[in-house]
Design a protein around this motif. Structure first.
Motif, PDB file in Angstrom:
ATOM      1  N   LYS A  43      -5.772  -5.115   0.932  1.00 39.89           N
ATOM      2  CA  LYS A  43      -4.843  -4.396   0.057  1.00 39.89           C
ATOM      3  C   LYS A  43      -5.008  -2.882   0.222  1.00 39.89           C
ATOM      4  CE  LYS A  43      -3.168  -4.083  -4.652  1.00 39.89           C
ATOM      5  NZ  LYS A  43      -3.323  -4.517  -6.025  1.00 39.89           N
ATOM      6  N   LYS A  44      -6.260  -2.422   0.242  1.00 38.98           N
ATOM      7  CA  LYS A  44      -6.528  -0.996   0.409  1.00 38.98           C
ATOM      8  C   LYS A  44      -6.074  -0.528   1.796  1.00 38.98           C
ATOM      9  CE  LYS A  44     -10.066   2.538   0.098  1.00 38.98           C
ATOM     10  NZ  LYS A  44     -11.447   2.851  -0.226  1.00 38.98           N
ATOM     11  N   LEU A  45      -6.283  -1.367   2.814  1.00 38.78           N
ATOM     12  CA  LEU A  45      -5.860  -1.029   4.171  1.00 38.78           C
ATOM     13  C   LEU A  45      -4.352  -0.840   4.236  1.00 38.78           C
ATOM     14  CD1 LEU A  45      -6.558  -0.635   7.165  1.00 38.78           C
ATOM     15  CD2 LEU A  45      -6.377  -3.116   7.433  1.00 38.78           C
ATOM     16  N   GLU A  46      -3.632  -1.765   3.631  1.00 35.56           N
ATOM     17  CA  GLU A  46      -2.166  -1.684   3.620  1.00 35.56           C
ATOM     18  C   GLU A  46      -1.686  -0.431   2.882  1.00 35.56           C
ATOM     19  OE1 GLU A  46       1.454  -4.145   1.662  1.00 35.56           O
ATOM     20  OE2 GLU A  46      -0.114  -5.345   2.628  1.00 35.56           O
ATOM     21  N   ARG A  69       0.205   2.922   4.591  1.00 32.78           N
ATOM     22  CA  ARG A  69       1.532   3.355   4.137  1.00 32.78           C
ATOM     23  C   ARG A  69       1.549   4.799   3.653  1.00 32.78           C
ATOM     24  NH1 ARG A  69       3.348  -0.570  -0.251  1.00 32.78           N
ATOM     25  NH2 ARG A  69       1.162  -0.986  -0.245  1.00 32.78           N
ATOM     26  N   SER A  70       0.373   5.330   3.307  1.00 34.47           N
ATOM     27  CA  SER A  70       0.317   6.652   2.688  1.00 34.47           C
ATOM     28  C   SER A  70       0.506   7.809   3.670  1.00 34.47           C
ATOM     29  CB  SER A  70      -1.002   6.821   1.939  1.00 34.47           C
ATOM     30  OG  SER A  70      -2.073   6.890   2.859  1.00 34.47           O
ATOM     31  N   THR A  71       0.327   7.576   4.948  1.00 33.29           N
ATOM     32  CA  THR A  71       0.477   8.645   5.940  1.00 33.29           C
ATOM     33  C   THR A  71       0.769   8.047   7.309  1.00 33.29           C
ATOM     34  OG1 THR A  71      -0.573  10.600   6.912  1.00 33.29           O
ATOM     35  CG2 THR A  71      -1.987   8.720   6.519  1.00 33.29           C
ATOM     36  N   THR A  72       1.238   8.892   8.187  1.00 35.11           N
ATOM     37  CA  THR A  72       1.496   8.434   9.549  1.00 35.11           C
ATOM     38  C   THR A  72       0.380   8.858  10.495  1.00 35.11           C
ATOM     39  OG1 THR A  72       2.782  10.429   9.998  1.00 35.11           O
ATOM     40  CG2 THR A  72       3.998   8.463   9.288  1.00 35.11           C
TER      41      THR A  72
END
Length: 131
Positions: A46-49, A53-56
């Motif tokens: 969950k944290k990985l996902e 998603r938070s940055t490229t």
């Protein structure tokens, strides 16, 4: 007499069989590679996902996933690291663990490693610290 259609069918069957074997081998390889990451460095799914998603830019994520101490170590150049090890500011094991952890994070974010030898690297670092 063998028809071209029969030859084509045999080639297709062999190709599918090889693809299936190759796929199984690939899955086994990925599973073994993932198992080489120590559990304490595994990013929960969950944290990985959420993190992805938070940055490229994966580089932007390192401060969230490494300790301040690890970031200090991995930000140093080779000369500064050698000097810090020589003076006892860092042990070989601390430096190795910091870089291995950073590589483990990078692997989980980008699938960038082919082989993982963290355990061997840490064993060697312990040997060097004992000299």
């Amino acid at each position: 007499e063998v028809s071209w259609q029969t030859v084509a069918e045999v080639v297709l069957i062999l190709s599918l069989s090889l693809d299936h074997d190759s796929f199984k081998h690939h899955q086994r390889f990925q599973k073994n590679r993932a198992a080489a990451i120590p559990p304490r460095w595994v990013i929960p799914p969950k944290k990985l996902e959420e993190t992805q998603r938070s940055t490229t830019r994966p580089l932007d994520l390192l401060p969230r996933l490494l300790s301040h101490h690890e970031l200090q170590i991995t930000s140093l150049g080779a000369g500064a690291l050698a000097q810090a090890i020589r003076t006892g500011a860092f042990s070989c094991l601390q430096v190795t663990e910091a870089f291995c952890h950073q590589a483990a994070v990078a692997q989980q974010l980008t699938n960038c490693l082919t082989e993982i030898f963290f355990a061997e690297a840490m064993d060697r670092a312990r040997q060097l610290d004992d000299l």
